[in-house]
Design an enzyme around this catalytic site. Structure first.
Site, PDB file in Angstrom:
ATOM      1  N   HIS A  95       0.835  -1.209   0.000  1.00 13.29           N
ATOM      2  CA  HIS A  95       0.000   0.000   0.000  1.00 13.29           C
ATOM      3  C   HIS A  95       0.866   1.253   0.000  1.00 13.29           C
ATOM      4  O   HIS A  95       1.915   1.315   0.629  1.00 13.29           O
ATOM      5  CB  HIS A  95      -1.005  -0.024   1.156  1.00 13.29           C
ATOM      6  CG  HIS A  95      -0.460   0.194   2.530  1.00 13.29           C
ATOM      7  ND1 HIS A  95      -0.302   1.444   3.083  1.00 13.29           N
ATOM      8  CD2 HIS A  95      -0.069  -0.680   3.494  1.00 13.29           C
ATOM      9  CE1 HIS A  95       0.153   1.334   4.323  1.00 13.29           C
ATOM     10  NE2 HIS A  95       0.317   0.059   4.588  1.00 13.29           N
ATOM     11  N   ASP A 138       5.812   2.993   6.417  1.00  7.41           N
ATOM     12  CA  ASP A 138       4.646   2.111   6.367  1.00  7.41           C
ATOM     13  C   ASP A 138       3.720   2.706   5.295  1.00  7.41           C
ATOM     14  O   ASP A 138       2.990   3.640   5.579  1.00  7.41           O
ATOM     15  CB  ASP A 138       3.964   2.078   7.737  1.00  7.41           C
ATOM     16  CG  ASP A 138       2.655   1.327   7.759  1.00  7.41           C
ATOM     17  OD1 ASP A 138       2.323   0.675   6.753  1.00  7.41           O
ATOM     18  OD2 ASP A 138       1.944   1.408   8.784  1.00  7.41           O
ATOM     19  N   GLU A 186      -5.290   1.453   2.300  1.00  8.70           N
ATOM     20  CA  GLU A 186      -5.116   0.331   3.226  1.00  8.70           C
ATOM     21  C   GLU A 186      -5.341   0.771   4.662  1.00  8.70           C
ATOM     22  O   GLU A 186      -5.895   0.015   5.475  1.00  8.70           O
ATOM     23  CB  GLU A 186      -3.711  -0.273   3.066  1.00  8.70           C
ATOM     24  CG  GLU A 186      -3.490  -1.586   3.817  1.00  8.70           C
ATOM     25  CD  GLU A 186      -3.048  -1.417   5.275  1.00  8.70           C
ATOM     26  OE1 GLU A 186      -3.097  -2.403   6.032  1.00  8.70           O
ATOM     27  OE2 GLU A 186      -2.659  -0.282   5.656  1.00  8.70           O
ATOM     28  N   ASP A 218       3.816  -5.707   3.740  1.00 13.82           N
ATOM     29  CA  ASP A 218       3.553  -4.611   4.669  1.00 13.82           C
ATOM     30  C   ASP A 218       4.680  -4.587   5.684  1.00 13.82           C
ATOM     31  O   ASP A 218       5.576  -5.425   5.654  1.00 13.82           O
ATOM     32  CB  ASP A 218       2.193  -4.797   5.358  1.00 13.82           C
ATOM     33  CG  ASP A 218       1.511  -3.473   5.677  1.00 13.82           C
ATOM     34  OD1 ASP A 218       2.227  -2.512   6.045  1.00 13.82           O
ATOM     35  OD2 ASP A 218       0.278  -3.390   5.566  1.00 13.82           O
ATOM     36  N   HIS A 265       3.416   4.378  12.562  1.00  9.14           N
ATOM     37  CA  HIS A 265       2.418   5.447  12.535  1.00  9.14           C
ATOM     38  C   HIS A 265       2.897   6.708  13.246  1.00  9.14           C
ATOM     39  O   HIS A 265       2.109   7.434  13.868  1.00  9.14           O
ATOM     40  CB  HIS A 265       1.076   4.969  13.100  1.00  9.14           C
ATOM     41  CG  HIS A 265       0.359   4.047  12.177  1.00  9.14           C
ATOM     42  ND1 HIS A 265      -0.973   3.710  12.332  1.00  9.14           N
ATOM     43  CD2 HIS A 265       0.768   3.374  11.068  1.00  9.14           C
ATOM     44  CE1 HIS A 265      -1.336   2.879  11.366  1.00  9.14           C
ATOM     45  NE2 HIS A 265      -0.287   2.661  10.589  1.00  9.14           N
TER      46      HIS A 265
END
Length: 348
Positions: free
Chosen positions: A66, A175, A207, A230, A314
């Site tokens: 993604h 990510d 995603e 991922d 994140h």
């Protein structure tokens, strides 16, 4: 295959592109430019980039990495010019207070900061604020802010990328740009090889908010085989090592009910034969990645999951080892080549 230094630069190049879920145009353009010499590229109505090699081969394999990133979007502009926002994907709430941000508008990027209450004025410490309590200060009047900013504009947290002393890369959106880089490397290596496999390298949208890009791509391509890629959790001082992978330890091979046992065993064998580093990520339920919806699409797709170990997920300082990106690309090439040999023997 590119050198480690070239991979490091590729990671920084991909990270610098903007692509908050649902608005992935910036990163999609860059990926298309990088892949065009190696494959035929196009964008789908939902924004995926699909690059194809060996079109028309009897069997189909798709990869899915993604390209979207977490962030915010503007929900409202206050009379005094402050922007109200809400998060897109799972932004770490510890980052809210006093972060520098960029608001991506039709007329160009605007710099701002997330407002915070000074500790001197707080009556008591409280729970971290929810995203809809966040305000962004652009230093503009309400009238001027409404001229430049529209509800729905995306917002990203700013942080200068860094190459750490061990050579790892720390930057936003690794990510899943780290896996996008690995797929680009693999596509470059496999370009021009006559394999009995139509290879669709899919760089998926959304995603972080539900894998809608992967759902539509799998529906369109109807692959026989799939490799989802991922990131996953790398060991840090505050997380038990038994739940994580080790940076520099190579691919984390997923093992989960939704993933294909036979193809996962193929990856194990190929890694051993090629002396490629491999570690394992065992999940008793869903994987939380694009693999889940791809495997369950159509009448079912034989799917495996590769993950790159990453620290600080994140956040704007996500950290990966370029050596793991290279190892992922090498294993992907080795897996595809081995599968193609078996299919050629079967005449399929």
């Amino acid at each position: 295959m590119r050198t480690i230094e070239e991979i490091r630069q590729l990671l920084l190049e991909l990270s610098a592109c903007t692509g908050v879920s649902g608005d992935e145009g910036g990163i999609a353009k860059k990926i298309g430019e990088l892949l065009r010499p190696a494959a035929d590229c196009r964008r789908t109505p939902l924004g995926n980039v699909i690059a194809v090699q060996n079109a028309g081969a009897p069997k189909k394999l798709m990869t899915a990495a993604h390209m979207d990133e977490v962030g915010f979007l503007v929900t409202h502009i206050e009379e005094d010019g402050f922007l109200r926002v809400n998060q897109v994907g799972g932004v770490d709430r510890k980052l809210y207070a006093s972060s520098c941000v960029t608001v991506h508008t039709a007329s160009g990027p605007l710099s701002g900061v997330i407002s915070s209450v000074p500790p001197h004025l707080r009556k008591e410490e409280k729970e971290l604020p929810a995203s809809d309590e966040v305000a962004v200060d652009l230093g503009l009047s309400g009238e001027r802010a409404r001229e430049l900013v529209c509800p729905g504009d995306r917002v990203t947290i700013d942080c200068e990328p860094a190459v750490l002393l061990d050579g790892s890369v720390s930057a936003k959106a690794l990510d899943d740009r780290a896996c996008c880089a690995a797929v680009i490397l693999a596509a470059e290596e496999l370009a021009g090889k006559n394999l009995p496999l139509e290879l669709s390298y899919v760089f998926t949208t959304m995603e972080e908010v539900g894998s809608q890009g992967a759902v539509t791509a799998a529906g369109e391509i109807a692959p026989d085989y799939a490799v989802a890629l991922d990131v996953s959790f790398a060991v840090t001082p505050d997380v038990p090592a038994r739940n994580c992978g080790k940076m520099g330890g190579g691919v984390m091979l997923g093992i989960a009910p939704i993933l294909d046992n036979g193809e996962t065993d193929r990856v194990r064998r190929v890694a051993k034969e090629q002396e490629l580093p491999l570690q394992f990520e065992v999940m008793g339920g869903s994987t939380g990645t694009d693999a889940d919806c791809i495997a369950a699409s159509g009448s079912g797709v034989r799917t495996v999951l590769f993950s790159i170990p990453q620290k600080y997920m994140h956040t704007p300082v996500e950290t990966v080892a370029p050596e793991d990106v290279k190892a992922t690309a090498e294993l992907l090439c080795a897996y595809i080549t081995d599968l193609a040999k078996d299919l050629a023997k079967e005449g399929n």
